[in-house]
Design an enzyme around this catalytic site. Structure first.
Site, short mmCIF file in Angstrom:
data_model
loop_
_atom_site.label_atom_id
_atom_site.label_comp_id
_atom_site.label_asym_id
_atom_site.label_seq_id
_atom_site.Cartn_x
_atom_site.Cartn_y
_atom_site.Cartn_z
NE ARG A 110 -2.87 0.35 3.38
CZ ARG A 110 -2.29 0.79 4.50
NH1 ARG A 110 -1.82 2.02 4.56
NH2 ARG A 110 -2.18 0.01 5.54
CE1 TYR B 202 -16.53 9.07 -16.41
CE2 TYR B 202 -16.44 8.93 -14.04
CZ TYR B 202 -16.59 8.33 -15.26
OH TYR B 202 -16.81 6.99 -15.32
CE LYS C 141 -12.78 5.75 -18.53
NZ LYS C 141 -13.13 7.03 -17.94
CG ASP D 37 -9.98 14.07 -15.58
OD1 ASP D 37 -9.26 13.45 -16.38
OD2 ASP D 37 -11.00 13.59 -15.05
C1 LIG Z 1 -13.59 7.51 -16.70
C2 LIG Z 1 -13.24 8.84 -16.22
C3 LIG Z 1 -13.02 9.08 -14.85
C4 LIG Z 1 -13.20 8.01 -13.80
O1 LIG Z 1 -12.30 6.95 -13.98
P1 LIG Z 1 -12.57 5.43 -13.50
O2 LIG Z 1 -11.32 4.75 -13.91
O3 LIG Z 1 -13.79 4.96 -14.24
O4 LIG Z 1 -12.79 5.47 -12.04
C5 LIG Z 1 -12.64 10.37 -14.47
N1 LIG Z 1 -12.50 11.36 -15.38
C6 LIG Z 1 -12.74 11.16 -16.70
C7 LIG Z 1 -12.58 12.29 -17.65
C8 LIG Z 1 -13.10 9.91 -17.17
O5 LIG Z 1 -13.33 9.71 -18.48
#
Ligand SMILES: *Cc1c(COP(=O)(O)O)cnc(C)c1O
Length: 394
Positions: free
Chosen positions: A59, A112, A209, A184
């Protein structure tokens, strides 16, 4: 390889995750272990006091986790990264590490869904105040700043409206007001956009992603610009416990090796599909930063190295047309998420936002005819042919 930081993005993708060991391995292996033994009590004490580098407990740190953290930090030109179990664990780490009762955060209004929910329902319970503003409007951002503002949080381009915000200008607003600025960067990946170079203090990713890119992992990452911020976030992450595990770290590090070639194809395919859609009589409007018709085409071009692979378009005929297209595509998969090698198609009005009324969707900028495609790396003529036969049925 003397200093990998001096290399280009392609080389960093291939070599950035490597952490050698005594076996001569060419790839960082999966260290599937929860804990690490100390040589003796003094060694243990030195590790706990931070006087010596090493591993204590997964961790807190693990070589496979460190391998993916190193790769992403290099690509983002950051100091170091912190691997998280999911993208949302990364978002939570940012808010929970920076905000206390009484503090104020400014967020893009198009963020998101789960990020928006965290800011609307969870953090206000702990006394955090939140303003959602259209961050593409710099005057609106300035007007929202209060003496309590500690964080400005932006997604660019944002989901699913593909609105673009000016990273360098917002960084200035944040710093004039002693606030941190977080981007982000999930939609762009560090191949196309490097917010730290443009003035942001920290960057986060849903590595689910593009970074992993193969639709088989959920994971996240926060990248800090300074050692001071990193140390604070590392200790917070150790206490919160939302750490990534070694196996997923291995998969993402493997995915990153082909990130730059994947992104190149994603962008090429998306550009062709966006141009095809824009000329189609059944399509009312296409929103894609690679099209001159995008309201912030010039700004996006200035702050990135490409348009990305997310296309939103509005069908004439609203809800019914959307449903027909969804039920008619064969090569595109009906699914949420994005950034994988396979093309995914999504219709908010009949899928993710079906619980809202048509009026509520309209106000949120998610009209009933809005369709979003995450363009994959398949043969682009076949993707276009698939959309074409589906539009034919409308
Ligand atoms: C998918 C996504 C998230 C969240 O990510 P997870 O891996 O699904 O928890 C946050 N910000 C954006 C822009 C996303 O596309």
């Amino acid at each position: 390889m003397k200093d990998i930081r001096k290399h280009g993005q392609n080389t960093k993708c291939v070599h950035g995750s490597f952490i050698p060991n005594e076996t001569g391995c060419v790839v960082t292996p999966i260290y599937q272990t929860s804990t690490f033994s100390f040589k003796d009590v003094d060694h243990g004490a030195r590790l706990f006091k931070g006087e010596e580098e090493g591993y204590i407990y997964t961790r807190v740190g693990n070589p496979t986790i460190q391998s993916v953290e190193q790769a992403v930090a290099l690509l983002e030109n950051g100091y170091k990264g912190i691997g998280c179990a999911t993208g949302m664990a990364a978002v939570h780490l940012v808010f929970a590490s920076l905000l206390s009762a009484g503090d104020h955060v400014i967020s893009s209004e198009a963020v998101y869904g789960s990020t928006s929910a965290l800011l609307k329902t969870v953090f206000p319970r702990f006394g955090v105040k939140v303003s959602f503003v259209d961050t593409s409007d710099l005057e609106a951002v300035k007007a929202a700043v209060t003496p309590e503002t500690k964080l400005i949080y932006v997604e660019t381009p944002a989901n699913p409206t593909i609105v673009v915000s000016d990273i360098a200008a917002i960084a200035d607003i944040a710093h004039e007001n002693d606030a941190k600025f977080c981007v982000d960067n999930t939609f762009m990946s560090p191949i196309l956009q490097r917010p730290l170079d443009l003035g942001a203090d920290l960057v986060l990713h849903s590595m689910t992603k593009f970074l992993n890119g193969h639709a088989d992992v959920v994971a996240g990452m926060v990248i800090l610009k300074t050692e001071e911020d990193y140390n604070h976030f590392r200790s917070m992450s150790t206490e919160f416990g939302g750490t990534i595990d070694p196996f997923n770290s291995f998969l993402v590090a493997r995915g990153i090796k082909t990130l730059s070639v994947r992104i190149e194809r994603h962008c090429k395919n998306a550009q062709k599909i966006a141009e095809y859609l824009e000329s189609h009589p059944k399509v009312e409007k296409v929103v894609f930063p690679g099209l001159k018709s995008h309201p912030q085409y010039e700004l996006h071009k200035k702050q990135t190295d490409g348009p990305g692979a997310l296309i939103s378009f509005f069908l004439k005929g609203g809800l019914e047309s959307g449903k027909i297209v969804m039920n008619s595509v064969k090569l595109h998969t009906l699914a949420v998420s994005l950034g994988g090698v396979e093309s995914l198609i999504q219709h908010p009005a009949s899928m993710t936002h079906a619980c809202m009324s048509s009026e509520e969707r309209e106000t949120a900028g998610i009209g009933d005819g809005l369709v979003r495609i995450s363009v994959g790396i398949e043969d682009v003529e076949e993707l276009i042919a698939d959309i074409d036969q589906a539009l034919e049925k409308v």
